[in-house]
Design a protein around this motif. Sequence first.
Motif, PDB file in Angstrom:
ATOM      1  N   PHE A  72       0.857  -1.186   0.000  1.00 16.47           N
ATOM      2  CA  PHE A  72       0.000   0.000   0.000  1.00 16.47           C
ATOM      3  C   PHE A  72       0.890   1.232   0.000  1.00 16.47           C
ATOM      4  O   PHE A  72       1.738   1.392   0.866  1.00 16.47           O
ATOM      5  N   ASN A  73       0.724   2.092  -0.992  1.00 21.38           N
ATOM      6  CA  ASN A  73       1.518   3.313  -1.118  1.00 21.38           C
ATOM      7  C   ASN A  73       0.648   4.509  -0.754  1.00 21.38           C
ATOM      8  O   ASN A  73      -0.355   4.772  -1.423  1.00 21.38           O
ATOM      9  N   TYR A  74       1.019   5.213   0.306  1.00 21.40           N
ATOM     10  CA  TYR A  74       0.281   6.402   0.729  1.00 21.40           C
ATOM     11  C   TYR A  74       0.898   7.609   0.045  1.00 21.40           C
ATOM     12  O   TYR A  74       2.044   7.950   0.268  1.00 21.40           O
ATOM     13  N   PHE A  75       0.125   8.266  -0.813  1.00 23.41           N
ATOM     14  CA  PHE A  75       0.625   9.351  -1.646  1.00 23.41           C
ATOM     15  C   PHE A  75      -0.087  10.652  -1.314  1.00 23.41           C
ATOM     16  O   PHE A  75      -1.297  10.682  -1.171  1.00 23.41           O
ATOM     17  N   THR A  76       0.664  11.722  -1.162  1.00 27.56           N
ATOM     18  CA  THR A  76       0.093  13.065  -1.097  1.00 27.56           C
ATOM     19  C   THR A  76       0.874  13.923  -2.073  1.00 27.56           C
ATOM     20  O   THR A  76       1.785  13.458  -2.733  1.00 27.56           O
ATOM     21  N   HIS A  77       0.543  15.150  -2.146  1.00 24.33           N
ATOM     22  CA  HIS A  77       1.201  16.049  -3.085  1.00 24.33           C
ATOM     23  C   HIS A  77       2.211  16.928  -2.350  1.00 24.33           C
ATOM     24  O   HIS A  77       2.340  18.108  -2.631  1.00 24.33           O
ATOM     25  N   GLN A  78       2.925  16.343  -1.414  1.00 24.98           N
ATOM     26  CA  GLN A  78       3.938  17.030  -0.633  1.00 24.98           C
ATOM     27  C   GLN A  78       5.309  16.448  -0.984  1.00 24.98           C
ATOM     28  O   GLN A  78       5.412  15.378  -1.565  1.00 24.98           O
ATOM     29  N   LEU A  79       6.356  17.137  -0.566  1.00 24.52           N
ATOM     30  CA  LEU A  79       7.709  16.677  -0.855  1.00 24.52           C
ATOM     31  C   LEU A  79       7.983  15.313  -0.220  1.00 24.52           C
ATOM     32  O   LEU A  79       8.494  14.405  -0.854  1.00 24.52           O
ATOM     33  N   VAL A  80       7.610  15.157   1.045  1.00 17.26           N
ATOM     34  CA  VAL A  80       7.806  13.892   1.753  1.00 17.26           C
ATOM     35  C   VAL A  80       6.495  13.540   2.448  1.00 17.26           C
ATOM     36  O   VAL A  80       5.853  14.393   3.037  1.00 17.26           O
ATOM     37  N   THR A  81       6.096  12.295   2.353  1.00 17.43           N
ATOM     38  CA  THR A  81       4.857  11.843   2.972  1.00 17.43           C
ATOM     39  C   THR A  81       5.136  10.659   3.885  1.00 17.43           C
ATOM     40  O   THR A  81       5.722   9.671   3.455  1.00 17.43           O
ATOM     41  N   ILE A  82       4.705  10.782   5.117  1.00 19.54           N
ATOM     42  CA  ILE A  82       4.760   9.672   6.072  1.00 19.54           C
ATOM     43  C   ILE A  82       3.322   9.187   6.222  1.00 19.54           C
ATOM     44  O   ILE A  82       2.443   9.965   6.574  1.00 19.54           O
ATOM     45  N   PRO A  83       3.041   7.929   5.957  1.00 18.37           N
ATOM     46  CA  PRO A  83       1.661   7.450   6.098  1.00 18.37           C
ATOM     47  C   PRO A  83       1.164   7.640   7.529  1.00 18.37           C
ATOM     48  O   PRO A  83       1.891   7.355   8.482  1.00 18.37           O
ATOM     49  N   PRO A  84      -0.065   8.134   7.698  1.00 13.91           N
ATOM     50  CA  PRO A  84      -0.619   8.284   9.041  1.00 13.91           C
ATOM     51  C   PRO A  84      -0.708   6.939   9.758  1.00 13.91           C
ATOM     52  O   PRO A  84      -0.896   5.895   9.123  1.00 13.91           O
ATOM     53  N   ALA A  85      -0.609   6.984  11.069  1.00 17.85           N
ATOM     54  CA  ALA A  85      -0.649   5.760  11.873  1.00 17.85           C
ATOM     55  C   ALA A  85      -1.909   4.946  11.618  1.00 17.85           C
ATOM     56  O   ALA A  85      -1.861   3.717  11.600  1.00 17.85           O
ATOM     57  N   VAL A  86      -3.045   5.600  11.389  1.00 14.10           N
ATOM     58  CA  VAL A  86      -4.288   4.847  11.183  1.00 14.10           C
ATOM     59  C   VAL A  86      -4.224   3.996   9.923  1.00 14.10           C
ATOM     60  O   VAL A  86      -4.723   2.872   9.901  1.00 14.10           O
ATOM     61  N   TRP A  87      -3.603   4.489   8.852  1.00 11.16           N
ATOM     62  CA  TRP A  87      -3.468   3.699   7.625  1.00 11.16           C
ATOM     63  C   TRP A  87      -2.461   2.577   7.822  1.00 11.16           C
ATOM     64  O   TRP A  87      -2.655   1.441   7.376  1.00 11.16           O
ATOM     65  N   THR A  88      -1.361   2.883   8.487  1.00  9.29           N
ATOM     66  CA  THR A  88      -0.345   1.853   8.732  1.00  9.29           C
ATOM     67  C   THR A  88      -0.914   0.750   9.612  1.00  9.29           C
ATOM     68  O   THR A  88      -0.712  -0.439   9.337  1.00  9.29           O
ATOM     69  N   ASN A  89      -1.642   1.113  10.659  1.00  8.92           N
ATOM     70  CA  ASN A  89      -2.251   0.110  11.531  1.00  8.92           C
ATOM     71  C   ASN A  89      -3.235  -0.772  10.760  1.00  8.92           C
ATOM     72  O   ASN A  89      -3.234  -1.998  10.910  1.00  8.92           O
ATOM     73  N   ALA A  90      -4.084  -0.160   9.926  1.00  8.53           N
ATOM     74  CA  ALA A  90      -5.067  -0.928   9.146  1.00  8.53           C
ATOM     75  C   ALA A  90      -4.371  -1.888   8.191  1.00  8.53           C
ATOM     76  O   ALA A  90      -4.738  -3.059   8.088  1.00  8.53           O
ATOM     77  N   ALA A  91      -3.351  -1.410   7.493  1.00  3.61           N
ATOM     78  CA  ALA A  91      -2.633  -2.261   6.544  1.00  3.61           C
ATOM     79  C   ALA A  91      -1.905  -3.395   7.267  1.00  3.61           C
ATOM     80  O   ALA A  91      -1.987  -4.559   6.850  1.00  3.61           O
ATOM     81  N   HIS A  92      -1.203  -3.073   8.329  1.00  2.50           N
ATOM     82  CA  HIS A  92      -0.447  -4.095   9.067  1.00  2.50           C
ATOM     83  C   HIS A  92      -1.367  -5.177   9.623  1.00  2.50           C
ATOM     84  O   HIS A  92      -0.987  -6.342   9.681  1.00  2.50           O
ATOM     85  N   VAL A  98       3.373  -0.970   4.061  1.00  2.00           N
ATOM     86  CA  VAL A  98       2.990   0.398   3.732  1.00  2.00           C
ATOM     87  C   VAL A  98       4.222   1.210   3.366  1.00  2.00           C
ATOM     88  O   VAL A  98       5.243   1.153   4.042  1.00  2.00           O
ATOM     89  N   LEU A  99       4.101   1.954   2.278  1.00  2.00           N
ATOM     90  CA  LEU A  99       5.165   2.852   1.846  1.00  2.00           C
ATOM     91  C   LEU A  99       4.667   4.286   1.899  1.00  2.00           C
ATOM     92  O   LEU A  99       3.503   4.550   1.651  1.00  2.00           O
ATOM     93  N   GLY A 100       5.582   5.201   2.196  1.00  2.00           N
ATOM     94  CA  GLY A 100       5.306   6.623   2.041  1.00  2.00           C
ATOM     95  C   GLY A 100       5.838   7.023   0.690  1.00  2.00           C
ATOM     96  O   GLY A 100       6.306   6.206  -0.090  1.00  2.00           O
ATOM     97  N   LYS A 101       5.804   8.292   0.396  1.00  2.00           N
ATOM     98  CA  LYS A 101       6.227   8.743  -0.915  1.00  2.00           C
ATOM     99  C   LYS A 101       7.115   9.960  -0.770  1.00  2.00           C
ATOM    100  O   LYS A 101       6.911  10.786   0.086  1.00  2.00           O
TER     101      LYS A 101
END
Length: 106
Positions: A72-92, A98-101
């Motif tokens: 699961f790749n969490y993408f935003t339109h920012q320079l660096v993205t750290i996936p929020p804990a809620v998404w990481t917890n759900a995926a795990h 989970v990857l950031g971008k």
Amino acid sequence: MDELLSWNRSKANSFNVAVVPLAPREPRLVNCLRRTLVSHDMMGGYLDDRFVQGTNSEAPYAFYHWQYIDIFNYFTHQLVTIPPAVWTNAAHKHGVIVLGKQQNAV
């Protein structure tokens, strides 16, 4: 960028750290010949996930097919993205990595 590279879990605010360990999957990802990557675009209408610890919305993280997703790749339109804990917890919970971008600098 220096702040990101110097991040240390033991010094991090636990409010922002995912706590669900990555569940085992069968077959293991390294043994899969084919892998499915889903890329989530925050600006695609998932704005409730901007709240680090979630929201009171009924189903802001509704994703119904975790069993078919390997990465699961969490993408935003920012320079660096750290996936929020809620998404990481759900995926795990479902054994999904989970990857950031990181956006390339122009």
